[in-house]
Enzyme design. Structure first.
Site, short mmCIF file in Angstrom:
data_model
loop_
_atom_site.label_atom_id
_atom_site.label_comp_id
_atom_site.label_asym_id
_atom_site.label_seq_id
_atom_site.Cartn_x
_atom_site.Cartn_y
_atom_site.Cartn_z
N PHE A 156 -0.56 -16.15 -1.98
CA PHE A 156 -1.10 -15.60 -0.74
C PHE A 156 -2.62 -15.79 -0.75
O PHE A 156 -3.28 -15.51 -1.74
CB PHE A 156 -0.75 -14.11 -0.63
CG PHE A 156 -1.06 -13.53 0.71
CD1 PHE A 156 -0.24 -13.78 1.80
CD2 PHE A 156 -2.20 -12.77 0.89
CE1 PHE A 156 -0.54 -13.26 3.06
CE2 PHE A 156 -2.50 -12.25 2.14
CZ PHE A 156 -1.68 -12.49 3.23
N ASP B 108 0.85 -9.57 -8.44
CA ASP B 108 0.77 -9.02 -7.08
C ASP B 108 2.21 -8.71 -6.66
O ASP B 108 3.05 -9.62 -6.54
CB ASP B 108 0.12 -10.06 -6.15
CG ASP B 108 -0.04 -9.55 -4.72
OD1 ASP B 108 0.70 -8.62 -4.32
OD2 ASP B 108 -0.88 -10.11 -3.99
N TYR C 180 2.19 -0.91 2.87
CA TYR C 180 2.71 -0.97 4.25
C TYR C 180 3.92 -1.86 4.43
O TYR C 180 4.43 -1.99 5.54
CB TYR C 180 1.60 -1.41 5.23
CG TYR C 180 0.81 -2.63 4.80
CD1 TYR C 180 1.33 -3.90 4.92
CD2 TYR C 180 -0.47 -2.49 4.27
CE1 TYR C 180 0.62 -5.01 4.53
CE2 TYR C 180 -1.21 -3.59 3.86
CZ TYR C 180 -0.66 -4.85 3.99
OH TYR C 180 -1.38 -5.94 3.58
N LYS C 181 4.38 -2.49 3.34
CA LYS C 181 5.54 -3.38 3.49
C LYS C 181 6.82 -2.58 3.16
O LYS C 181 7.21 -1.73 3.94
CB LYS C 181 5.36 -4.60 2.58
CG LYS C 181 4.15 -5.46 2.94
CD LYS C 181 4.04 -6.63 2.00
CE LYS C 181 2.77 -7.41 2.16
NZ LYS C 181 2.73 -8.21 3.39
N ARG D 198 10.21 -16.67 8.77
CA ARG D 198 10.46 -15.79 7.64
C ARG D 198 11.25 -14.56 8.09
O ARG D 198 10.88 -13.89 9.06
CB ARG D 198 9.12 -15.36 7.03
CG ARG D 198 9.24 -14.60 5.75
CD ARG D 198 7.89 -14.34 5.15
NE ARG D 198 7.14 -13.33 5.87
CZ ARG D 198 6.07 -12.72 5.39
NH1 ARG D 198 5.59 -13.06 4.21
NH2 ARG D 198 5.44 -11.80 6.09
C1 LIG Z 1 1.10 -11.34 -1.56
C2 LIG Z 1 0.16 -10.55 -0.72
N1 LIG Z 1 -0.95 -10.03 -1.27
C3 LIG Z 1 -1.82 -9.32 -0.53
C4 LIG Z 1 -1.60 -9.11 0.81
C5 LIG Z 1 -2.54 -8.36 1.71
O1 LIG Z 1 -3.50 -7.66 1.10
P1 LIG Z 1 -4.33 -6.57 1.92
O2 LIG Z 1 -3.53 -5.30 1.90
O3 LIG Z 1 -5.60 -6.47 1.17
O4 LIG Z 1 -4.51 -7.04 3.32
C6 LIG Z 1 -0.47 -9.63 1.42
C7 LIG Z 1 -0.23 -9.42 2.86
O5 LIG Z 1 0.68 -9.81 3.46
C8 LIG Z 1 0.43 -10.37 0.64
O6 LIG Z 1 1.51 -10.91 1.19
#
Ligand SMILES: Cc1ncc(COP(=O)(O)O)c(C=O)c1O
Length: 408
Positions: free
Chosen positions: A126, A197, A222-223, A367
């Site tokens: 990402f 991550d 938030y996911k 997706r």
């Molecule tokens: C793998 C991954 N890392 C990080 C993030 C986003 O990070 P942040 O909460 O800092 O916007 C996402 C967002 O979709 C993601 O898919």
């Protein structure tokens, strides 16, 4: 063998997680396959938000920091997320955004491996993970480098210059999942630290960070944790590293005694030192509701259903229309199905117009995320049928589906 809609209805009837669907608010006529971008709204959240706003804030005012557990909320909710990711008590904290937590933990990792100059990652990671590494390297100005290679080349690229291997457990664009045990062991055998991550895995499958002796991790609220838009993120630091790990954002919330107002920084003991400033209490309260719902579910059951749903959906896709980029093997697939098509954007818009919400990932990916707490097998069947109909009718070629929005 064709899978009938009736068979899916029966599977829903026998689903041990079925009751969780009633704990979420979802609009009528919508099949929501985007809980891996923004989780659905738990029914308990609005009442909890009202209580926090009207009672804890409105009446309690500043007193609520002590009387309503605000001051401990980052640690308290962190502990709960820790249970979801298989961390030991005291290893997980809710704080900031995933991006900021990546910055903090990457910086700590580089300090813990002073002779090594490489942050190793996957080129298809990402983007924020890669951007944050770039920014940190620029700031430090100590000759570090970001080496981002193809997924298949990561193992071979871990060498005695690798300070930290930073990978997203489930790739956001393909759904491909790393073997966490194998890569963690490899990184550690070669003297590097491992930073995962967990944005697309926390809340979607059981994780065993402590059992696998993972060094560092971050993830989103938030996911799959259903914390709401912009919910704070979490970070994990293995207990054995906490004493030595220096977090560069030395804010007062990570101080050993914030309300002593000392002139110089003294890090708190344990994971609390990874906090920086005042947390967003309203968002944290919403996140706690989402995490509490998740904690009621057996994660093995969540994973079992997720795999059954993603494999069902993939089987229902018309193979001639799309390239299925998500791995077919269960142990290599996260909780999403990703399809490649040159018309991915308008196809997804046409599908959304029919009430099936997934998302588009540039340049050519549709997706579909499966959040097993609120998605049924019949939903998967209906979504696949809607997609087949969009393709068969060719309606996605219509001009109204072509213009791109800012957020995809
Ligand atoms: C793998 C991954 N890392 C990080 C993030 C986003 O990070 P942040 O909460 O800092 O916007 C996402 C967002 O979709 C993601 O898919």
């Amino acid at each position: 063998m064709t899978i009938t809609r009736q068979a899916c209805v029966l599977m829903d009837g026998a689903d041990p997680l079925r009751a969780f669907r009633d704990r979420f608010t979802l609009p009528d006529g919508v099949i929501y396959l985007d809980g891996n971008s923004l989780g659905a709204l738990p029914k308990a959240t609005p009442a909890r938000m009202r209580e926090v706003v009207e009672h804890e804030w409105g009446e309690g005012l500043i007193r609520s920091w002590n009387t309503c557990g605000w001051i401990d909320a980052q640690l308290r909710v962190g502990e709960k997320i820790g249970r979801l990711i298989g961390a030991r008590p005291g290893e997980t904290l809710v704080a900031d955004s995933t991006s900021l937590n990546l910055f903090k933990l990457l910086a700590a990792a580089l300090k813990l491996r002073p002779g090594r100059k490489t942050i190793l990652s996957e080129a298809a990671n990402f983007p924020t993970d890669l951007y944050i590494a770039e920014g940190l390297i620029g700031l430090l100005g100590q000759g570090h480098r970001l080496l981002a290679v193809a997924a298949d080349d990561v193992s071979a690229a871990i060498d005695d210059d690798t300070a930290v291997v930073m990978l997203t457990h489930v790739n956001y664009r393909t759904g491909r999942m790393w073997d966490m045990r194998q890569i963690t062991q490899l990184a550690q055998q070669r003297g590097a630290l491992m930073l995962w991550d967990l944005a697309h895995s926390a809340g979607a499958m059981p994780l065993q960070l402590a059992a696998l002796d993972v060094d560092l991790a971050v993830g989103c609220g938030y996911k799959y944790l259903n914390g709401g838009p912009g919910a704070p993120a979490f970070l994990y630091v293995a207990e054995r590293l906490q004493g030595a790990a220096a977090v560069p954002l030395s804010g007062w919330f990570g101080h050993a005694d914030p309300f002593a107002f000392e002139q110089t920084y003294r890090p708190a003991a344990g994971i609390a030192r990874a906090a920086a400033g005042t947390p967003p209490l309203l968002s944290l309260a919403a996140l706690e509701v989402g995490v509490d719902v998740m904690l009621d579910a057996a994660m093995d059951e969540v994973r079992r259903k997720s795999l059954a749903q993603t494999s069902l959906f993939a089987r229902l896709i018309e193979q001639d229309d799309f390239e299925i980029v998500s791995p077919g093997a269960d142990d290599m697939r996260g909780s999403q199905v990703c399809l490649r098509h040159a018309g991915a954007w308008p196809i997804m818009q046409a599908l959304i117009a029919r009430g099936v919400i997934g998302d588009f990932r540039a340049p050519d990916i549709l997706r579909f995320g499966f959040a097993p707490l609120y998605i049924g097998y019949t939903d998967a069947w209906d979504a696949a049928a809607a997609l087949r109909s969009v393709m068969a009718s060719g309606c996605w070629r219509d001009a109204r589906y072509q213009s791109r929005s800012t957020v995809t």
